[in-house]
Motif scaffolding. Structure first.
Motif, PDB file in Angstrom:
ATOM      1  N   LEU A  70     -35.284 -12.851  -1.896  1.00 17.09           N
ATOM      2  CA  LEU A  70     -34.440 -13.352  -2.836  1.00 17.09           C
ATOM      3  C   LEU A  70     -33.215 -13.080  -3.447  1.00 17.09           C
ATOM      4  N   LEU A  71     -33.332 -11.649  -3.631  1.00 16.44           N
ATOM      5  CA  LEU A  71     -32.366 -10.836  -4.191  1.00 16.44           C
ATOM      6  C   LEU A  71     -31.174 -10.705  -3.029  1.00 16.44           C
ATOM      7  N   LEU A  72     -31.457 -10.643  -1.875  1.00 16.94           N
ATOM      8  CA  LEU A  72     -30.673 -10.853  -0.896  1.00 16.94           C
ATOM      9  C   LEU A  72     -29.691 -12.006  -1.167  1.00 16.94           C
ATOM     10  N   GLY A  73     -30.424 -12.914  -1.288  1.00 14.86           N
ATOM     11  CA  GLY A  73     -29.807 -14.503  -1.156  1.00 14.86           C
ATOM     12  C   GLY A  73     -29.150 -14.466  -2.530  1.00 14.86           C
ATOM     13  N   LEU A  74     -29.427 -14.010  -3.582  1.00  9.72           N
ATOM     14  CA  LEU A  74     -28.622 -14.150  -4.804  1.00  9.72           C
ATOM     15  C   LEU A  74     -27.440 -13.472  -4.659  1.00  9.72           C
ATOM     16  N   LEU A  75     -27.497 -12.154  -4.175  1.00 16.21           N
ATOM     17  CA  LEU A  75     -26.318 -11.393  -3.837  1.00 16.21           C
ATOM     18  C   LEU A  75     -25.252 -12.025  -2.946  1.00 16.21           C
ATOM     19  N   LEU A  76     -25.787 -12.636  -1.592  1.00 19.47           N
ATOM     20  CA  LEU A  76     -24.977 -13.541  -0.983  1.00 19.47           C
ATOM     21  C   LEU A  76     -24.349 -14.799  -1.699  1.00 19.47           C
ATOM     22  N   VAL A  77     -25.030 -15.459  -2.591  1.00 23.91           N
ATOM     23  CA  VAL A  77     -24.475 -16.635  -3.234  1.00 23.91           C
ATOM     24  C   VAL A  77     -23.533 -16.098  -4.371  1.00 23.91           C
ATOM     25  N   ASP A  78     -23.660 -15.124  -4.807  1.00 26.74           N
ATOM     26  CA  ASP A  78     -22.908 -14.328  -5.947  1.00 26.74           C
ATOM     27  C   ASP A  78     -21.571 -13.963  -5.536  1.00 26.74           C
ATOM     28  N   GLY A  79     -21.718 -13.849  -4.215  1.00 27.75           N
ATOM     29  CA  GLY A  79     -20.469 -13.307  -3.286  1.00 27.75           C
ATOM     30  C   GLY A  79     -20.322 -11.709  -3.510  1.00 27.75           C
ATOM     31  N   ARG A  80     -21.396 -11.208  -3.687  1.00 28.99           N
ATOM     32  CA  ARG A  80     -21.497  -9.524  -3.798  1.00 28.99           C
ATOM     33  C   ARG A  80     -21.466  -8.936  -2.404  1.00 28.99           C
ATOM     34  N   ILE A  81     -22.099  -9.656  -1.281  1.00 30.30           N
ATOM     35  CA  ILE A  81     -22.143  -8.947  -0.052  1.00 30.30           C
ATOM     36  C   ILE A  81     -21.785 -10.380   1.040  1.00 30.30           C
ATOM     37  N   PRO A  82     -21.035  -9.985   1.685  1.00 31.78           N
ATOM     38  CA  PRO A  82     -20.723 -11.155   2.897  1.00 31.78           C
ATOM     39  C   PRO A  82     -21.956 -11.436   3.559  1.00 31.78           C
ATOM     40  N   LEU A  83     -21.688 -12.430   4.227  1.00 28.93           N
ATOM     41  CA  LEU A  83     -22.883 -13.293   5.121  1.00 28.93           C
ATOM     42  C   LEU A  83     -23.453 -12.215   6.311  1.00 28.93           C
ATOM     43  N   SER A  84     -22.386 -11.460   6.885  1.00 27.52           N
ATOM     44  CA  SER A  84     -22.717 -10.551   7.995  1.00 27.52           C
ATOM     45  C   SER A  84     -23.553  -9.328   7.254  1.00 27.52           C
ATOM     46  N   ALA A  85     -23.101  -9.055   6.096  1.00 29.18           N
ATOM     47  CA  ALA A  85     -23.853  -7.639   5.247  1.00 29.18           C
ATOM     48  C   ALA A  85     -25.227  -8.342   5.017  1.00 29.18           C
ATOM     49  N   ALA A  86     -25.552  -9.411   4.514  1.00 30.52           N
ATOM     50  CA  ALA A  86     -26.781 -10.035   4.162  1.00 30.52           C
ATOM     51  C   ALA A  86     -27.634 -10.026   5.455  1.00 30.52           C
ATOM     52  N   ALA A  87     -26.945 -10.609   6.504  1.00 30.05           N
ATOM     53  CA  ALA A  87     -27.661 -10.595   8.036  1.00 30.05           C
ATOM     54  C   ALA A  87     -28.219  -9.121   8.235  1.00 30.05           C
ATOM     55  N   THR A  88     -27.314  -8.082   8.008  1.00 28.64           N
ATOM     56  CA  THR A  88     -27.718  -6.844   8.305  1.00 28.64           C
ATOM     57  C   THR A  88     -28.691  -6.390   7.372  1.00 28.64           C
ATOM     58  N   GLY A  89     -28.660  -6.850   6.315  1.00 31.83           N
ATOM     59  CA  GLY A  89     -29.577  -6.316   5.219  1.00 31.83           C
ATOM     60  C   GLY A  89     -30.852  -6.914   5.556  1.00 31.83           C
ATOM     61  N   VAL A  90     -31.304  -8.129   6.032  1.00 30.56           N
ATOM     62  CA  VAL A  90     -32.369  -8.747   6.395  1.00 30.56           C
ATOM     63  C   VAL A  90     -33.030  -7.723   7.519  1.00 30.56           C
ATOM     64  N   ILE A  91     -32.125  -7.286   8.771  1.00 28.14           N
ATOM     65  CA  ILE A  91     -32.668  -6.466   9.553  1.00 28.14           C
ATOM     66  C   ILE A  91     -33.001  -5.119   9.020  1.00 28.14           C
TER      67      ILE A  91
END
Length: 494
Positions: free
Chosen positions: A170-191
Motif C-alpha cells: 500500500l505504501l508503494l502504491g501511495l508513493l506511486l500515486v503521489d508521484g514520489r517514485i516512477p512506475l518502473s521504480a515501483a515495479a522494481t520495489g515490488v521485486i
C-alpha cells in the motif's frame, strides 16, 4: 567433541554415575556433540543471508528510504514467531530428558540380545510394550501440545506479517500515486520487497537454527565445565611403596539417594601376605567397603592409609596399579578371550604364556582352548563367529584378569558365585597359594571358602560387628557362627 566428552566421563568419580542429574546432563551433552557442525553450518548460512539482505536493503533505500523500515516492520512478526517456536522446542526438549532415557532403555530391552531369553521366559513382551506405550503416549501428547503451540505462534506471526506486507505494498502504491517514485521504480520495489522478504526469512531461519543448536552446544560446554565438580579431589603425587599394610579409620560412605550409610564408621587393618575376608548378609556393605579399599569410591568421612600414609597424599594412578579388583558386577567385554584377560594389565602387552598362566589359575584355560578359535574367539555373538559364555565361564575369565594383574593387593568380590564345585575348589587353591606372598581380600557368602583366612571381618547393616579367625568367630557364637551353622546344615543329614 565426543572424544573430549568421553575423556571427561572416564575420569569422573565412580559415584557420579549414582546421580540422576549427572546422567541427565550427560544425555544432553551427547546431543550437544552433534550440534558442533550444525552451529558452523548455521553461522555460514546466516552470514550469506545477511549479505543478501544488505544488498536488497541497499536497493530498497535507493527506491525510497521509507520502504526499508516498513519492510523490516513487515517481517518482524514472522521473525519473532520463528524465534519463539525455537525457544518452545528447546524447552520441551530440556524437560524430556528423563523420558528420552526411559525410551532408550525400553528400546534396548526389547531389541538387543542380552535380555531376549529372559523376556521370553517370563512372557515380558506385553509388559515391556505396555511400558513403551505409556511413555510414548506421554511423549506423543507433549509433542502434539508443542506442535499446537508452535502452529499458533507461527500462524499469528504469519498473519501479522501478511497484514504488514500488505501495508508495504500500500505504501508503494501511495508513493506511486503521489508521484514520489516512477512506475518502473515501483515495479522494481515490488521485486525488491519480495527478495528482501526471502532474504530476511533465510536470516530468521538461520538465526532460529543457530539459537537452537547453540543451546544444545551450550549443554555440551556446560557439562564439560561442570564435569570438574564430578572429578576426584586433588590428589597427592607421592609414589606408594610396596604393600605393607592398609588401614581404614572410621570410614563412612553414604550413597546419594540413601539416608543411612552403606558403610558406617568402619576401622580395620590388612597386612601384607594376609588373606582377609569380608562376610555379611546381602546389603551389609561388603562390596561398598571393598570399593573403598580399592580406591574406587571416596569415603564421606574417615581415612584410608597405605603403609600409614593417607591415600589422598598418594598418586592415584600409581596406587591403583598396585591393586587388582575382581568385581562381582563384572562387564562382559565384547573382545576376544585373550584381550578380555589382557585388559587386566592394560599398561603392558602381556605375552600369550602369561595370559594362559593367569587363565590356568582361574580354571579358565581348558574352557578357552575348547572354544572354536581358542584365545582368539570373540566373546560376543553380535560379531561373526562370536561365542557365548555361561555365567560361570565369564566369572573364570574375570578372575583370570585379576590374576594377570598380579598386584600387591587383590580384591575378589564373590569370585565363585557362579562356579561349579571343581572350578570353585581350584580357584580357591590358587587364592590360598597367594598367602604369605601376596595379599588377598575376599568377599563371599560361602563361609567354607574363608575358613582359612587370617582375619574375617563381619559386616552387618554397614557396621563392622565381629572380627577374628574362623575359630574365634565360631567360639564367639555371634552372627558369623549362626550363618556358618545354617550353611553347614545344607550338607548334613542331621
Amino acid at each position: 567433541m565426543q572424544r573430549h566428552l568421553y575423556e571427561a566421563t572416564t575420569r569422573v568419580r565412580l559415584e557420579s554415575f549414582d546421580q540422576d542429574t549427572f546422567s541427565d546432563e550427560m544425555e544432553r551433552a551427547w546431543r550437544g556433540c552433534d550440534s558442533t557442525t550444525l552451529v558452523v553450518q548455521a553461522a555460514i548460512n546466516l552470514l550469506a543471508g545477511v549479505v543478501s539482505l544488505l544488498a536488497v536493503a541497499a536497493a530498497v533505500v535507493v527506491i525510497h528510504p521509507l520502504l526499508l523500515p516498513a519492510l523490516f516492520l513487515a517481517t518482524a512478526p514472522s521473525a519473532w514467531a520463528a524465534l519463539r517456536a525455537g525457544h518452545l522446542q528447546y524447552q520441551t526438549y530440556l524437560a524430556g530428558t528423563v523420558r528420552r532415557r526411559r525410551l532408550w532403555l525400553l528400546n534396548h530391552l526389547m531389541a538387543v540380545r542380552q535380555p531376549a531369553a529372559e523376556l521370553r521366559s517370563y512372557g515380558l513382551r506385553g509388559f515391556l510394550l505396555g511400558q513403551y506405550d505409556r511413555v510414548m503416549t506421554a511423549e506423543t501428547a507433549i509433542q502434539l501440545r508443542l506442535a499446537r503451540r508452535v502452529t499458533v505462534t507461527t500462524s499469528v506471526g504469519a498473519a501479522i506479517g501478511g497484514v504488514a506486507t500488505a501495508a508495504v505494498y500500500l505504501l508503494l502504491g501511495l508513493l506511486l500515486v503521489d508521484g514520489r517514485i516512477p512506475l518502473s521504480a515501483a515495479a522494481t520495489g515490488v521485486i525488491a520487497v519480495q527478495a528482501a522478504q526471502r532474504a530476511l526469512s533465510t536470516v530468521t531461519f538461520q538465526v532460529d537454527r543457530l539459537y537452537a543448536e547453540g543451546r544444545h552446544f551450550r549443554d555440551y560446554t556446560g557439562f564439560m565445565e561442570r564435569a570438574d565438580e564430578y572429578l576426584p579431589p586433588p590428589a597427592g603425587d607421592r609414589a606408594p611403596g610396596p604393600f605393607e599394610s592398609l588401614s581404614l579409620e572410621g570410614v563412612t560412605l553414604t550413597y546419594p539417594d540413601r539416608d543411612t550409610p552403606a558403610v558406617d564408621g568402619v576401622s580395620l587393618r590388612v597386612r601384607a601376605g594376609q588373606m582377609v575376608a569380608f562376610a555379611g548378609e546381602n546389603g551389609s556393605g561388603k562390596s561398598t567397603l571393598a570399593a573403598v579399599v580399592a580406591g574406587l569410591r571416596t569415603p564421606d568421612a574417615g581415612v584410608v592409609r597405605w603403609n600409614g600414609v593417607p591415600t589422598t597424599d598418594l598418586d592415584p594412578e600409581l596406587l591403583r596399579a598396585r591393586i587388582g579388583v575382581v568385581s562381582q558386577e563384572f562387564y562382559k567385554w565384547p573382545f576376544s578371550a585373550a584381550t578380555n584377560i589382557a585388559m587386566g594389565d592394560i599398561d603392558h602387552t602381556p605375552q600369550q604364556p602369561r595370559i594362559e598362566a593367569a587363565a590356568t589359575k582361574a580354571v579358565a584355560h581348558d574352557m578357552i582352548v575348547d572354544l572354536p578359535h581358542g584365545y582368539s574367539t570373540m566373546l560376543d555373538r553380535a560379531f561373526a563367529q562370536g561365542q557365548d559364555l555361561s555365567g560361570g565361564q565369564w566369572q573364570r575369565v574375570t578372575a583370570a584378569r585379576g590374576f594377570l594383574r598380579d598386584t600387591d593387593l587383590l580384591i575378589m568380590d564373590e569370585p565363585s558365585s557362579a562356579l561349579d564345585a571343581p572350578a570353585e575348589a581350584a580357584l580357591f587353591d590358587a587364592v590360598r597359594a597367594r598367602r604369605g606372598v601376596k595379599t588377598t581380600v575376599l568377599i563371599t557368602h560361602r563361609l567354607a571358602n574363608i575358613r582359612h583366612a587370617d582375619v574375617i571381618y563381619v559386616m552387618h547393616e554397614g557396621r563392622l560387628v565381629e572380627q577374628g579367625t574362623h575359630e574365634d568367630l565360631i567360639a564367639a557364637a555371634g552372627l558369623y557362627a549362626t550363618w556358618f551353622r545354617l550353611q553347614k546344615l545344607g550338607y548334613s543329614d542331621d
